[in-house]
Design a protein around this motif. Structure first.
Motif, PDB file in Angstrom:
ATOM      1  N   GLU A  44    -112.832  71.680 -42.303  1.00  0.00           N
ATOM      2  CA  GLU A  44    -111.446  71.779 -43.143  1.00  0.00           C
ATOM      3  C   GLU A  44    -110.532  71.253 -42.480  1.00  0.00           C
ATOM      4  N   PHE A  45    -110.134  71.465 -41.207  1.00  0.00           N
ATOM      5  CA  PHE A  45    -108.938  71.294 -40.629  1.00  0.00           C
ATOM      6  C   PHE A  45    -109.017  70.017 -39.627  1.00  0.00           C
ATOM      7  N   GLY A  46    -110.438  69.624 -39.417  1.00  0.00           N
ATOM      8  CA  GLY A  46    -110.771  68.416 -38.700  1.00  0.00           C
ATOM      9  C   GLY A  46    -110.510  68.590 -37.110  1.00  0.00           C
ATOM     10  N   LYS A  47    -110.677  69.937 -36.786  1.00  0.00           N
ATOM     11  CA  LYS A  47    -110.700  70.115 -35.097  1.00  0.00           C
ATOM     12  C   LYS A  47    -111.245  71.508 -35.284  1.00  0.00           C
ATOM     13  N   GLN A  48    -111.316  72.061 -33.912  1.00  0.00           N
ATOM     14  CA  GLN A  48    -111.838  73.188 -33.799  1.00  0.00           C
ATOM     15  C   GLN A  48    -110.755  74.088 -32.845  1.00  0.00           C
ATOM     16  N   ARG A  49    -110.906  75.393 -33.035  1.00  0.00           N
ATOM     17  CA  ARG A  49    -109.893  76.306 -32.344  1.00  0.00           C
ATOM     18  C   ARG A  49    -110.187  76.229 -30.731  1.00  0.00           C
ATOM     19  N   GLY A  50    -109.253  76.757 -30.137  1.00  0.00           N
ATOM     20  CA  GLY A  50    -109.399  76.905 -28.571  1.00  0.00           C
ATOM     21  C   GLY A  50    -110.750  77.476 -28.015  1.00  0.00           C
ATOM     22  N   PHE A  51    -111.434  76.751 -27.136  1.00  0.00           N
ATOM     23  CA  PHE A  51    -112.677  77.405 -26.619  1.00  0.00           C
ATOM     24  C   PHE A  51    -113.593  77.323 -27.783  1.00  0.00           C
ATOM     25  N   GLY A  52    -113.451  76.854 -28.889  1.00  0.00           N
ATOM     26  CA  GLY A  52    -114.520  76.866 -30.088  1.00  0.00           C
ATOM     27  C   GLY A  52    -114.522  78.287 -30.821  1.00  0.00           C
ATOM     28  N   SER A  53    -113.501  79.032 -30.569  1.00  0.00           N
ATOM     29  CA  SER A  53    -113.206  80.516 -31.303  1.00  0.00           C
ATOM     30  C   SER A  53    -112.993  80.261 -32.632  1.00  0.00           C
ATOM     31  N   VAL A  54    -113.532  81.492 -33.224  1.00  0.00           N
ATOM     32  CA  VAL A  54    -113.342  81.870 -34.366  1.00  0.00           C
ATOM     33  C   VAL A  54    -112.492  83.284 -34.650  1.00  0.00           C
ATOM     34  N   LYS A  55    -111.257  82.904 -35.543  1.00  0.00           N
ATOM     35  CA  LYS A  55    -110.606  84.275 -35.815  1.00  0.00           C
ATOM     36  C   LYS A  55    -111.163  85.314 -36.841  1.00  0.00           C
ATOM     37  N   ILE A  56    -110.907  86.373 -36.398  1.00  0.00           N
ATOM     38  CA  ILE A  56    -111.681  87.630 -37.275  1.00  0.00           C
ATOM     39  C   ILE A  56    -110.689  88.607 -37.068  1.00  0.00           C
ATOM     40  N   VAL A  57    -110.939  89.606 -38.049  1.00  0.00           N
ATOM     41  CA  VAL A  57    -110.386  91.027 -37.840  1.00  0.00           C
ATOM     42  C   VAL A  57    -111.559  91.843 -37.614  1.00  0.00           C
ATOM     43  N   ALA A  58    -111.668  92.603 -36.488  1.00  0.00           N
ATOM     44  CA  ALA A  58    -112.843  93.466 -35.973  1.00  0.00           C
ATOM     45  C   ALA A  58    -112.692  94.913 -36.537  1.00  0.00           C
ATOM     46  N   ARG A  59    -113.727  95.507 -36.653  1.00  0.00           N
ATOM     47  CA  ARG A  59    -113.551  97.073 -36.963  1.00  0.00           C
ATOM     48  C   ARG A  59    -114.582  97.621 -36.496  1.00  0.00           C
ATOM     49  N   ILE A  60    -114.379  98.825 -35.765  1.00  0.00           N
ATOM     50  CA  ILE A  60    -115.278  99.625 -35.262  1.00  0.00           C
ATOM     51  C   ILE A  60    -114.885 101.050 -35.449  1.00  0.00           C
ATOM     52  N   GLY A  61    -115.550 101.714 -36.298  1.00  0.00           N
ATOM     53  CA  GLY A  61    -115.218 103.090 -36.699  1.00  0.00           C
ATOM     54  C   GLY A  61    -113.968 103.176 -37.636  1.00  0.00           C
ATOM     55  N   GLU A  62    -112.827 103.756 -37.301  1.00  0.00           N
ATOM     56  CA  GLU A  62    -111.741 103.715 -37.763  1.00  0.00           C
ATOM     57  C   GLU A  62    -110.643 102.751 -37.150  1.00  0.00           C
ATOM     58  N   THR A  63    -111.146 102.091 -36.316  1.00  0.00           N
ATOM     59  CA  THR A  63    -110.280 101.139 -35.634  1.00  0.00           C
ATOM     60  C   THR A  63    -110.409  99.717 -35.861  1.00  0.00           C
ATOM     61  N   GLU A  64    -109.378  99.112 -36.467  1.00  0.00           N
ATOM     62  CA  GLU A  64    -109.220  97.564 -36.799  1.00  0.00           C
ATOM     63  C   GLU A  64    -108.242  96.863 -36.151  1.00  0.00           C
ATOM     64  N   TRP A  65    -108.593  95.656 -35.618  1.00  0.00           N
ATOM     65  CA  TRP A  65    -107.534  94.645 -34.863  1.00  0.00           C
ATOM     66  C   TRP A  65    -108.012  93.219 -35.259  1.00  0.00           C
ATOM     67  N   LYS A  66    -107.028  92.396 -34.895  1.00  0.00           N
ATOM     68  CA  LYS A  66    -107.141  90.889 -34.992  1.00  0.00           C
ATOM     69  C   LYS A  66    -107.523  90.395 -33.876  1.00  0.00           C
ATOM     70  N   SER A  67    -108.521  89.620 -33.827  1.00  0.00           N
ATOM     71  CA  SER A  67    -109.252  88.913 -32.474  1.00  0.00           C
ATOM     72  C   SER A  67    -109.833  87.639 -32.788  1.00  0.00           C
ATOM     73  N   SER A  68    -110.568  87.348 -31.780  1.00  0.00           N
ATOM     74  CA  SER A  68    -111.471  86.084 -31.945  1.00  0.00           C
ATOM     75  C   SER A  68    -112.876  86.474 -31.572  1.00  0.00           C
ATOM     76  N   VAL A  69    -113.760  85.643 -31.858  1.00  0.00           N
ATOM     77  CA  VAL A  69    -115.109  85.593 -31.116  1.00  0.00           C
ATOM     78  C   VAL A  69    -115.255  84.324 -30.557  1.00  0.00           C
ATOM     79  N   PHE A  70    -115.957  84.117 -29.471  1.00  0.00           N
ATOM     80  CA  PHE A  70    -116.181  83.139 -28.427  1.00  0.00           C
ATOM     81  C   PHE A  70    -117.690  82.729 -28.340  1.00  0.00           C
ATOM     82  N   PRO A  71    -117.678  81.407 -28.497  1.00  0.00           N
ATOM     83  CA  PRO A  71    -119.213  80.984 -28.367  1.00  0.00           C
ATOM     84  C   PRO A  71    -119.570  81.033 -26.920  1.00  0.00           C
TER      85      PRO A  71
END
Length: 104
Positions: A44-71
């Motif tokens: 879609e954007f013609g390039k990958q994000r830094g380190f090939g990461s993917v932006k996500i919103v993570a949730r564990i239990g009641e805690t939610e935060w913005k982050s990235s997952v890394f390959p």
């Protein structure tokens, strides 16, 4: 394609040069879902994000935060770092099985 992914993963500890990190590692079918989101972003954007990461919103239990997952290992594994704050809020310890939800 699904906009979220849930898995129960072991919380592991990794000693790096700059300190100790806690993380969960997505493998198998879950890793394939994340890799597909990375490929779609690159198309879609013609390039990958830094380190090939993917932006996500993570949730564990009641805690939610913005982050990235890394390959790792050519995108056959993806890593999500878990902060001390999240570990304290959710009362997590190394070795615990953690129910994680990622929203892309």
């Amino acid at each position: 394609m699904s906009e979220s992914l849930s898995a129960a993963l072991p919380l592991t500890r990794w000693q790096g040069d700059r300190g100790i990190y806690h993380l969960v590692t997505f493998t198998g079918a879950e890793a394939e879902v994340i890799a597909m989101h990375a490929r779609l972003h690159r198309l879609e954007f013609g390039k990958q994000r830094g380190f090939g990461s993917v932006k996500i919103v993570a949730r564990i239990g009641e805690t939610e935060w913005k982050s990235s997952v890394f390959p790792q290992a050519k995108q056959s594994e993806w890593v999500l770092l878990i902060s001390k704050k999240v570990m304290q809020l959710e009362q997590l310890s190394c070795g615990d099985t953690v129910p994680v939800t990622l929203t892309f």
